[in-house]
Enzyme design. Sequence first.
Site, mmCIF file in Angstrom:
data_model
loop_
_atom_site.group_PDB
_atom_site.id
_atom_site.type_symbol
_atom_site.label_atom_id
_atom_site.label_comp_id
_atom_site.label_asym_id
_atom_site.label_seq_id
_atom_site.Cartn_x
_atom_site.Cartn_y
_atom_site.Cartn_z
ATOM 1 N N ASP A 108 39.971 -32.274 42.454
ATOM 2 C CA ASP A 108 39.496 -31.335 41.442
ATOM 3 C C ASP A 108 40.043 -31.804 40.107
ATOM 4 O O ASP A 108 40.666 -32.863 40.018
ATOM 5 C CB ASP A 108 39.989 -29.908 41.753
ATOM 6 C CG ASP A 108 39.095 -28.851 41.110
ATOM 7 O OD1 ASP A 108 38.994 -28.853 39.873
ATOM 8 O OD2 ASP A 108 38.473 -28.060 41.840
ATOM 9 N N TRP A 144 26.365 -26.864 8.227
ATOM 10 C CA TRP A 144 27.377 -26.959 9.279
ATOM 11 C C TRP A 144 28.639 -27.608 8.766
ATOM 12 O O TRP A 144 29.693 -27.516 9.359
ATOM 13 C CB TRP A 144 26.835 -27.710 10.508
ATOM 14 C CG TRP A 144 26.910 -29.208 10.427
ATOM 15 C CD1 TRP A 144 26.054 -30.037 9.765
ATOM 16 C CD2 TRP A 144 27.896 -30.064 11.040
ATOM 17 N NE1 TRP A 144 26.436 -31.346 9.928
ATOM 18 C CE2 TRP A 144 27.569 -31.401 10.705
ATOM 19 C CE3 TRP A 144 29.015 -29.837 11.841
ATOM 20 C CZ2 TRP A 144 28.318 -32.500 11.127
ATOM 21 C CZ3 TRP A 144 29.764 -30.942 12.249
ATOM 22 C CH2 TRP A 144 29.415 -32.245 11.896
ATOM 23 N N SER A 172 39.106 -24.105 23.018
ATOM 24 C CA SER A 172 38.396 -24.456 24.241
ATOM 25 C C SER A 172 38.261 -25.973 24.384
ATOM 26 O O SER A 172 38.552 -26.536 25.436
ATOM 27 C CB SER A 172 37.014 -23.787 24.223
ATOM 28 O OG SER A 172 36.141 -24.439 25.095
ATOM 29 N N HIS A 256 33.719 -37.194 11.253
ATOM 30 C CA HIS A 256 33.209 -38.466 11.725
ATOM 31 C C HIS A 256 33.609 -38.772 13.166
ATOM 32 O O HIS A 256 32.736 -39.065 13.980
ATOM 33 C CB HIS A 256 33.490 -39.644 10.797
ATOM 34 C CG HIS A 256 32.800 -40.835 11.332
ATOM 35 N ND1 HIS A 256 31.464 -41.066 11.131
ATOM 36 C CD2 HIS A 256 33.202 -41.764 12.212
ATOM 37 C CE1 HIS A 256 31.095 -42.108 11.844
ATOM 38 N NE2 HIS A 256 32.132 -42.548 12.515
ATOM 39 N N GLU A 258 34.065 -36.711 15.286
ATOM 40 C CA GLU A 258 33.240 -35.770 16.035
ATOM 41 C C GLU A 258 31.896 -36.389 16.433
ATOM 42 O O GLU A 258 31.419 -36.192 17.547
ATOM 43 C CB GLU A 258 33.009 -34.509 15.189
ATOM 44 C CG GLU A 258 31.950 -33.559 15.704
ATOM 45 C CD GLU A 258 32.349 -32.842 16.986
ATOM 46 O OE1 GLU A 258 33.555 -32.822 17.295
ATOM 47 O OE2 GLU A 258 31.449 -32.314 17.657
ATOM 48 N N TYR A 260 31.265 -39.406 17.070
ATOM 49 C CA TYR A 260 31.473 -40.327 18.188
ATOM 50 C C TYR A 260 31.844 -39.586 19.454
ATOM 51 O O TYR A 260 31.562 -40.056 20.553
ATOM 52 C CB TYR A 260 32.488 -41.416 17.818
ATOM 53 C CG TYR A 260 31.899 -42.343 16.789
ATOM 54 C CD1 TYR A 260 30.788 -43.111 17.115
ATOM 55 C CD2 TYR A 260 32.374 -42.398 15.503
ATOM 56 C CE1 TYR A 260 30.180 -43.911 16.177
ATOM 57 C CE2 TYR A 260 31.771 -43.201 14.544
ATOM 58 C CZ TYR A 260 30.664 -43.954 14.886
ATOM 59 O OH TYR A 260 30.066 -44.733 13.945
ATOM 60 N N SER A 271 25.781 -46.712 30.752
ATOM 61 C CA SER A 271 26.401 -47.828 31.471
ATOM 62 C C SER A 271 26.441 -47.592 32.969
ATOM 63 O O SER A 271 26.734 -48.508 33.733
ATOM 64 C CB SER A 271 27.826 -48.061 30.963
ATOM 65 O OG SER A 271 27.800 -48.278 29.588
ATOM 66 N N HIS A 306 30.613 -40.267 4.290
ATOM 67 C CA HIS A 306 29.786 -39.075 4.041
ATOM 68 C C HIS A 306 29.959 -38.598 2.617
ATOM 69 O O HIS A 306 29.340 -37.612 2.214
ATOM 70 C CB HIS A 306 30.175 -37.957 5.006
ATOM 71 C CG HIS A 306 29.948 -38.317 6.445
ATOM 72 N ND1 HIS A 306 28.750 -38.098 7.071
ATOM 73 C CD2 HIS A 306 30.745 -38.895 7.357
ATOM 74 C CE1 HIS A 306 28.833 -38.528 8.322
ATOM 75 N NE2 HIS A 306 30.040 -39.021 8.526
ATOM 76 N N THR A 331 29.497 -51.575 18.571
ATOM 77 C CA THR A 331 28.332 -50.896 19.117
ATOM 78 C C THR A 331 27.274 -51.899 19.521
ATOM 79 O O THR A 331 26.593 -51.736 20.544
ATOM 80 C CB THR A 331 27.752 -49.913 18.080
ATOM 81 O OG1 THR A 331 28.828 -49.233 17.435
ATOM 82 C CG2 THR A 331 26.864 -48.901 18.748
ATOM 83 N N ARG A 453 17.481 -32.810 1.756
ATOM 84 C CA ARG A 453 17.600 -31.979 2.945
ATOM 85 C C ARG A 453 18.012 -30.567 2.539
ATOM 86 O O ARG A 453 18.319 -30.307 1.385
ATOM 87 C CB ARG A 453 18.618 -32.588 3.920
ATOM 88 C CG ARG A 453 20.004 -32.746 3.343
ATOM 89 C CD ARG A 453 20.892 -33.622 4.216
ATOM 90 N NE ARG A 453 21.397 -32.882 5.364
ATOM 91 C CZ ARG A 453 22.557 -33.153 5.983
ATOM 92 N NH1 ARG A 453 23.326 -34.144 5.544
ATOM 93 N NH2 ARG A 453 22.951 -32.463 7.019
#
Lengths: 528, 374, 291
Positions: A108, A144, A172, A256, A258, A260, A271, A306, A331, A453
């Site tokens: 578990d 956001w 959490s 940032h 986040e 990933y 994979s 950003h 990448t 946007r």
Amino acid sequence: MSTVVDDHNHEAHHDHKPSGITRWLFTTNHKDIGSMYLWFSLIMFFVGGAMAMVIRAELFQPGLQLVEPQFFNQMTTVHGLVMIFGAVMPAFTGLANWMVPMMIGAPDMALPRMNNWSFWILPFAFVILLSSLFMEGGGPDFGWTFYAPLSTTYSNDSTALFVFAVHIMGISSIMGAINVIVTIINMRAPGMTYMKMPLFVWTWLITAFLLIAVMPVLAGAVTMVLTDKYFGTSFFDAAGGGDPVMFQHIFWFFGHPEVYIMILPSFGIISAIIPTFSRKKLFGYSSMVYATGSIAILSFLVWAHHMFTTGMPVFAELFFMYFTMLIAVPTGVKVFNWVATMWRGAITFEVPMLFALAFVILFTIGGFSGVMLAMTPVDFQYHDTYFVVAHFHYVLVTGAIFSIMAASYYWLPKWTGHMYDTTLARLHFWTSLISVNLLFFPMHFAGLAGMPRRIPDYAVQFADINQITSIGGFAFGLSQLLFLWVVIKCARGGEKAAAKPWEGAEGLEWTVPSPAPYHTFETPPKVE
Amino acid sequence: MKPLWALPLLYSASALSQERSLNLTQGVTEISRDVYDLHMTIFYICCVIGVVVFGLMFYSMIRHRKSSGREPAKFHENVKVEILWTLIPFLILVGMAIPATITLIDMEDTSDADVTIQVTGSQWKWHYKYFDREVSFFSRLATQQEQISNKFDKSENYLREVDNPLVLPTGQKVRFLVTSDDVIHSWWVPAFAVKKDANPGFINEAWTRIDEPGIYRGQCAELCGKDHGFMPIVVIAKTPEDYAKWIDETEAEQIAERERQQELLDMEMSMDELMAMGEKIYNSTCAACHQPNGQGIPGTFPALAGSAVATESDKLDQHIDVVVNGVQGTAMQAFAQQLTMQELAAVVTYERNAWGNDTGEMVQAADINAAMNE
Amino acid sequence: MAEQQSYYVPPSSIWPIVGALGLGLIAWGAAHTVIESTSDTQGWGSHVLFAGIGVIVVMLFGWFRDQINETMNGLHSDQLETSYKQGMSWFIFSEVMFFAAFFGALFYARMIAVPWLDGASNNVMTGEVLWPEFVAQWPLVETPGGTTTQAMGWYGLPLINTAILIVSSVTCHFAHVGLEKNKRGQLTGMLSLTIILGLIFLYLQGAEYVHAYEELGLTLQSGVYGNTFYLLTGFHGMHVTLGTLMLIIMLLRVLKGHFTPEKHFAFQATSWYWHFVDVVWICLFVIVYVL
Ligand code: HEA
Ligand code: HEA
Ligand code: CUA
Ligand SMILES: [Cu+2]
């Protein structure tokens, strides 16, 4: 003689599930908790998707038709929050719960009670967040990214609810991540060395590390927003010696990594799937591990891409540009390895493979636009236009979401013990594939042509692009109803699935029957 | 409103117009062309990489299918190719980074400007102030509300037209000092490749040198609240001679106007005049937040109809103070610089007498002047 | 990969969801308390907040009771013990990152924002046009907006407090040594001393706040110097409070005869936490007060 009976009792005892609602409320079982995470995430995907439909309906033509600008901003904001914190992250945690213990041969998760706690916080957090939409003045409407001072001095009181909801979501996530790390480090079966772990386990280990490192920073950011708004501090107010741009630095230091967090587990899933259906071992396993690690480390050094337009000094812009571009290298290694895995394999195109292939191509397209965005001088033109929206939906929807769909189709037989309706699933794939490109590809053009946007209304020359986009959006939304149908149908019955329904699959999860027994490995399996 | 089905036709007609494009604009400055070139180069590089990678992938998908009777190969490692496909992308990126660095350093060099303009964003308009000249003005969206709410047909420059455009000279280096009064905005004109955030309390610098006279349009590019989508930018570029003429005239006008305002201070206006002027000002300046019916937006913008400040006589001074000086730490701006004293007087009067706030009280420019000089 | 004993998977338990309910009530309640206390509305905020805290307290009691019973019954394997230790370490790491956010804010405000407001780096015009009177300095005793305050010195109370916490870390360590050597007297003595030092620290910290508010005019509203000061010391103080509570619970358990020299995860976790809180203070003392 008695041994047989004993064995039987033994089995029965261990497969005994508590029944009724309390099974779900009080459970400590990683599979139950995994299922709850996955259902929760699916619900949130629909909630967030419904908001996206409001956005797309309003943008169907120029002029204000359906909603007020303020409500539009609330939809944009809550859509982003719900999709990121409610749909993608819990889906990955759910997959980790289901698969990580099975993949490493553990009985578990390491901390089963805390596991349940991590899950049940989420519904409370989202009830609080969503309930703020019904407050006087409406919900959060500052994007956001909740840039100060729009989220402090100039926001309404939903900010307080937003802040505390984010706090408990963070708790959490952190607990969930601690659980995953400890499980992986401490619970592997004998012989399961680090370099034998499936890549899904590896990518999640690294993701969990990112989560523990950056979720507390987000907590710090929302705390400062709270005190700036309600207690007269001036972290983000120049008059008191603060700086609104400081908020952005802190936010993106979280933000940032986040993104990933939302893609590394996908890499793990892909994979697993590509080798299975190419019937060939994953090419360059160890370089995949190192690439994942490099991406994680680099992700802490690129946040200000950003913020190129915020007026940083040139050397800072250059630093962040260079490091951001560098991420294309590891990448790329991943993408090339996937292609090399397929190379001279014996490929078949089951539904998980279809999604995985679409992932590789469409995620790469999203990655390309990412590299374009990374070039500071050009980002001045792209920034805060639909080009960015196109970029991140390619990596998030055709990236993260497609990988989650692929994972679901890959492991559903293991979860439910039934084979799903492959015809419907194929239909889901093809309708999704076509509509998602109709939805997000034209956004590149809208952005290049100059559409900002987060606007509820736009100049007439963007009209036809938006119309196509909206039609694609509705079609993509409707296609997801097919997914819901397939999953429910599969959960309720269907052709019995074999322990290993995919010919080329490898890994411990396929050594146990389908559906996987309630407790998988009472005694640890031996890994050669 | 036209029936829905007619819309696609309308747009395909507009599709023929020059403005519409699917690619980045080349713009009208050296920098913007450099940026465009960078954009196209990286785009082509990505296309080539994409063709190679996806090409190999599709080749494999077609040739290496199981159904074509293939046995899977056994290889799963090759250090040489791995090094190769780490190095090649790296070199490509270095190749991209060099021109990008050069352009960026150029863009950030704001020294030796010929003209300096302070650009201040506020919810939801721009303010332009010409340094070294007595010229400054606000620039607001000029599209009619009826077009936005689909009651009238949309004009060609729907949402991209303003009352007072910014006027700039061509061929000269213009420096922008970008800042904000409230939240973060972002001043963006694609044709110049200039996008700079307007951060409250800080000044960011940017510059441009426009090649040809013309009208260039842009928009606010940072979410700044409710009307972020309705905050356009229009720049008119004039030849240096035309520009010099324009700025001299405007300066003279503005100085004359200020003097006139001083003289008008002693003039009393009638209730009808105040109300008529007040309604106009209210609808163009205040109604975005407090709403045309004075009801505000509950939880966000307070109602004026029936509110204590706008109805009780002993709160008259406070009412004037709020309108003139704003309220620190809230979205309520100071209007002292934005409106003339007459207009301020009119709008306060209007707020105290509209929507059932029948106080009957009048405020005159002199009262405002007194309040300002306190 | 510990050696494989049979792993203990706990039976289903009511406490996690009670804990989730508790956190949910706290979040909702805290949000509404904040809203209600800063506007003139009345509501249920603080009631719900306290109900939430009550639920969490009940949950902690219940959860730890189950946990302690299991340990006492020998249900916990060594492997589980390792899991707990690793879990606790990662939790402390997440706390480090939480403080890092505020230290980062302090660094940014001091090294970047304040100098820029005075025209440093590429912000010459910021200083010239927007804040011509402002002079960059740290501590920021006069903000660009004109609010003035006084700086908090490092000698006096803060220095004493530093000494107290360092000593308490030492006593905590010796309590642990006592436990490991099974010297229960040393354990209780040193543990009690640690608790007392913690309480004195908290008292003095409170006194310092009163001093700051009443004599120095250093408040939450007095600009970013005060902001970083209060948030860092405040969150640290909350952690000391929590740590002290944990130490008190450990003391009660020690008095009941819990823990053996070999098995005492709860005690060890508490002592790690305490050392962590001390380390944060030392960083804080150096960065916030001295430099
Ligand atoms: C899963 C999420 C995810 C992922 C994986 C990425 C991946 C990347 N992102 Fe993206 N990004 C977002 C989610 C994500 N992003 C979001 C949500 C936003 C907007 C946030 C907001 O403002 O709301 C954003 C915004 C964003 C910006 C800011 C734009 C702006 O606001 O102006 C930038 C700028 O640099 C950027 C860059 C990148 C880069 C370089 C990558 C790289 O990791 C991509 C690397 C991949 C490839 C390059 C493809 C494969 C590689 C090869 C085949 C090798 C050869 C290639 C070359 C040599 C080019 N992203
Ligand atoms: C993983 C994250 C994720 C996902 C999956 C999506 C999915 C979608 N997003 Fe996403 N989006 C974000 C993350 C995500 N988004 C973020 C972070 C932002 C930025 C927010 C910000 O600016 O602050 C954003 C912003 C954003 C915008 C820009 C808004 C703006 O700037 O004003 C738009 C506009 O079209 C959009 C559209 C969509 C659509 C159509 C989908 C679709 O893929 C959704 C499809 C799913 C469904 C539709 C649900 C299922 C079906 C039903 C509910 C049945 C009913 C269906 C019908 C009635 C047709 N999103
Ligand atoms: Cu101003 Cu957006
Ligand atoms: Cu990023």
